[in-house]
Scaffold this active site. Structure first.
Site, PDB file in Angstrom:
ATOM      1  N   LYS A   1       0.969  -1.297   0.114  1.00 35.43           N
ATOM      2  CA  LYS A   1       0.122   0.029   0.038  1.00 35.43           C
ATOM      3  C   LYS A   1       1.380   1.160   0.216  1.00 35.43           C
ATOM      4  CE  LYS A   1      -4.401   0.697   0.715  1.00 35.43           C
ATOM      5  NZ  LYS A   1      -5.187  -0.297  -0.011  1.00 35.43           N
TER       6      LYS A   1
ATOM      7  N   THR B   1      -3.825  -5.852   0.578  1.00 38.89           N
ATOM      8  CA  THR B   1      -3.136  -4.717   0.593  1.00 38.89           C
ATOM      9  C   THR B   1      -3.649  -3.332   1.463  1.00 38.89           C
ATOM     10  OG1 THR B   1      -4.219  -3.428  -1.431  1.00 38.89           O
ATOM     11  CG2 THR B   1      -2.330  -4.478  -1.270  1.00 38.89           C
ATOM     12  N   ASP B   2      -5.595  -3.888   1.237  1.00 43.09           N
ATOM     13  CA  ASP B   2      -6.085  -3.081   2.579  1.00 43.09           C
ATOM     14  C   ASP B   2      -5.852  -3.924   3.899  1.00 43.09           C
ATOM     15  OD1 ASP B   2      -8.511  -1.942   2.868  1.00 43.09           O
ATOM     16  OD2 ASP B   2      -9.029  -3.604   4.086  1.00 43.09           O
TER      17      ASP B   2
ATOM     18  N   PHE C   1      30.796  30.783 -11.350  1.00 44.33           N
ATOM     19  CA  PHE C   1      30.909  29.817 -12.399  1.00 44.33           C
ATOM     20  C   PHE C   1      31.857  30.391 -13.687  1.00 44.33           C
ATOM     21  CE2 PHE C   1      29.902  26.433 -15.278  1.00 44.33           C
ATOM     22  CZ  PHE C   1      30.299  25.764 -14.686  1.00 44.33           C
TER      23      PHE C   1
ATOM     24  N   ARG D   1      26.984  35.226  -9.028  1.00 43.24           N
ATOM     25  CA  ARG D   1      25.752  35.144  -9.515  1.00 43.24           C
ATOM     26  C   ARG D   1      24.589  34.861  -9.061  1.00 43.24           C
ATOM     27  NH1 ARG D   1      26.646  28.878 -11.954  1.00 43.24           N
ATOM     28  NH2 ARG D   1      27.224  28.338  -9.772  1.00 43.24           N
TER      29      ARG D   1
ATOM     30  N   VAL E   1      28.416  24.498  -8.158  1.00 46.66           N
ATOM     31  CA  VAL E   1      27.567  23.876  -7.774  1.00 46.66           C
ATOM     32  C   VAL E   1      28.002  22.190  -6.856  1.00 46.66           C
ATOM     33  CG1 VAL E   1      25.260  21.862  -7.530  1.00 46.66           C
ATOM     34  CG2 VAL E   1      25.261  24.354  -8.366  1.00 46.66           C
ATOM     35  N   GLN E   2      28.665  22.131  -7.986  1.00 45.10           N
ATOM     36  CA  GLN E   2      29.179  20.532  -7.482  1.00 45.10           C
ATOM     37  C   GLN E   2      31.055  20.935  -6.612  1.00 45.10           C
ATOM     38  OE1 GLN E   2      28.835  21.830 -10.997  1.00 45.10           O
ATOM     39  NE2 GLN E   2      29.397  20.600 -12.269  1.00 45.10           N
TER      40      GLN E   2
ATOM     41  N   ASN F   1      20.053  22.644 -10.486  1.00 46.05           N
ATOM     42  CA  ASN F   1      20.401  24.690 -10.674  1.00 46.05           C
ATOM     43  C   ASN F   1      19.779  25.563 -11.095  1.00 46.05           C
ATOM     44  OD1 ASN F   1      22.378  26.911 -10.701  1.00 46.05           O
ATOM     45  ND2 ASN F   1      23.701  25.943 -12.037  1.00 46.05           N
TER      46      ASN F   1
ATOM     47  N   HIS G   1      18.219  28.183 -11.456  1.00 47.25           N
ATOM     48  CA  HIS G   1      18.771  29.705 -13.256  1.00 47.25           C
ATOM     49  C   HIS G   1      18.379  30.666 -12.938  1.00 47.25           C
ATOM     50  CE1 HIS G   1      21.794  26.487 -14.321  1.00 47.25           C
ATOM     51  NE2 HIS G   1      20.551  26.028 -15.815  1.00 47.25           N
TER      52      HIS G   1
HETATM   53  O1  LIG Z   1      27.622  25.777 -10.760  1.00 48.14           O
HETATM   54  C1  LIG Z   1      27.990  24.890 -11.944  1.00 48.14           C
HETATM   55  N1  LIG Z   1      28.103  23.437 -12.150  1.00 48.14           N
HETATM   56  C2  LIG Z   1      27.502  23.654 -13.995  1.00 48.14           C
HETATM   57  O2  LIG Z   1      27.756  22.655 -14.133  1.00 48.14           O
HETATM   58  C3  LIG Z   1      27.405  24.569 -14.529  1.00 48.14           C
HETATM   59  N2  LIG Z   1      26.837  24.172 -16.029  1.00 48.14           N
HETATM   60  C4  LIG Z   1      26.637  25.739 -16.296  1.00 48.14           C
HETATM   61  O3  LIG Z   1      26.058  26.008 -17.312  1.00 48.14           O
HETATM   62  N3  LIG Z   1      26.660  26.855 -15.102  1.00 48.14           N
HETATM   63  C5  LIG Z   1      26.998  25.805 -14.313  1.00 48.14           C
HETATM   64  N4  LIG Z   1      26.755  25.832 -12.435  1.00 48.14           N
END
Ligand SMILES: O=c1[nH]c(=O)c2[nH]c(=O)[nH]c2[nH]1
Length: 302
Positions: A11, A59-60, A161, A178, A233-234, A260, A262
């Site tokens: 469920k 499932t009940d 970036f 940014r 971000v990575q 991300n 944007h």
């Molecule tokens: O932090 C980021 N990682 C990316 O891989 C990426 N690629 C992108 O176009 N902008 C960003 N920003």
């Protein structure tokens, strides 16, 4: 000829809200609102291949069990309740060899009235949820992970970036300032070897390990996001994972999956205006999507 390769059933979307009353002051309460999914595996093949329903626990019944057990047992934290449900289904039915439990805890937060947290009034102060998933097998093996999801964050500076790969398909301009925004989706997997048996989940719940780990994840995520001048971000998500592993001994690995979201600087030069990094437009589609899992380097054997 066809054959059944794999199957599971149960469920989904069983919702409840449980109230916890303080022993000495029953007006002082906590609430836990949850959505539960329980899936069973085991000796059910004939229900698919021979239209024989005799082994099928309806499932009940699964739904009833979730609600009855939610009344009878402690559901805080959700890792404890997941262990209780998984043990229940595997122990009660000899032909059930495995159980997958997924519990989502919805957010209710006490708020202040006259400068003091009210005893039993709550507000929804965000869409973020805590999730736990437990896979349990009759032979005692289990995997347990928890997740913080749908916590939306944004920082208006302190992120850039630059120096990314360039080719004849590249149009993105490097920027050292940014907007950075994402919906946090972080999963931390507990180390089965450190926990030992499923029974120890109850002990660790009593010791506050699961609540503490979830708080660590929230604090590290928010602190890192705010304090680090993000290179990408990575890089930021890797640092978050690494911080969480440093302070959470029962965690084996940590994963983030981050869109991300944007916000594009609006070019005002055609109007004779400069922008000065103050006017952006949200560009929800397409979005970047960045994922990673970070584990511990195994200790060298002497
Ligand atoms: O932090 C980021 N990682 C990316 O891989 C990426 N690629 C992108 O176009 N902008 C960003 N920003």
């Amino acid at each position: 000829m066809a054959y059944l390769q794999d199957s599971t059933y149960g469920k989904d979307n069983v919702n409840f809200l449980k109230v916890k009353k303080d022993k000495y002051n029953p007006q002082k309460q906590e609430v836990l609102e949850a959505t539960v999914r329980v899936l069973l595996t085991g000796n059910f093949d004939v229900s698919y291949t021979k239209a024989d329903n005799s082994p099928v626990v309806p499932t009940d019944t699964v739904k009833n069990t979730i609600l009855v057990e939610a009344r009878k047992t402690d559901v805080w934290p959700i890792e404890r309740f997941a262990a209780h449900l998984a043990e229940h289904f595997v122990n009660k039915y000899s032909h059930v060899s495995g159980c997958n439990v997924l519990i989502t805890q919805h957010k209710w937060t006490k708020y202040e009235v006259n400068g003091k947290l009210h005893d039993h009034s709550f507000k929804k102060d965000g869409e973020d949820v805590k999730i736990t998933e437990l896979n349990y097998k009759q032979n005692g093996d289990f995997s347990l992970s928890s997740t913080l999801k749908d916590l939306t964050v944004l920082k208006s500076t302190g992120s850039g970036f630059v120096d990314f790969h360039q080719c004849d398909y590249t149009t993105l301009k490097p920027t050292s300032d940014r907007i950075l925004s994402t919906d946090i989706d972080c999963t931390w997997k507990f180390d089965q070897k450190k926990i030992g048996s499923i029974k120890n989940i109850y002990k660790l719940a009593d010791q506050g390990v699961f609540d503490k780990t979830a708080l660590n994840v929230l604090k590290v995520t928010l602190d890192r996001f705010a304090l680090e001048n993000s290179a990408s971000v990575q890089a930021t998500m890797y640092n978050m994972c690494s911080d969480i592993l440093d302070i959470s001994p029962y965690v084996e690995n940590v994963s983030y999956s981050l869109p991300n979201k944007h916000y594009i600087l609006f070019d005002l030069s055609w109007k004779g205006l400069d922008n000065d990094n103050v006017l952006f437009y949200p560009s929800p589609n397409p979005n970047g999507l960045i994922k990673c899992t970070v584990g511990r380097v195994p200790k060298a054997k002497l």
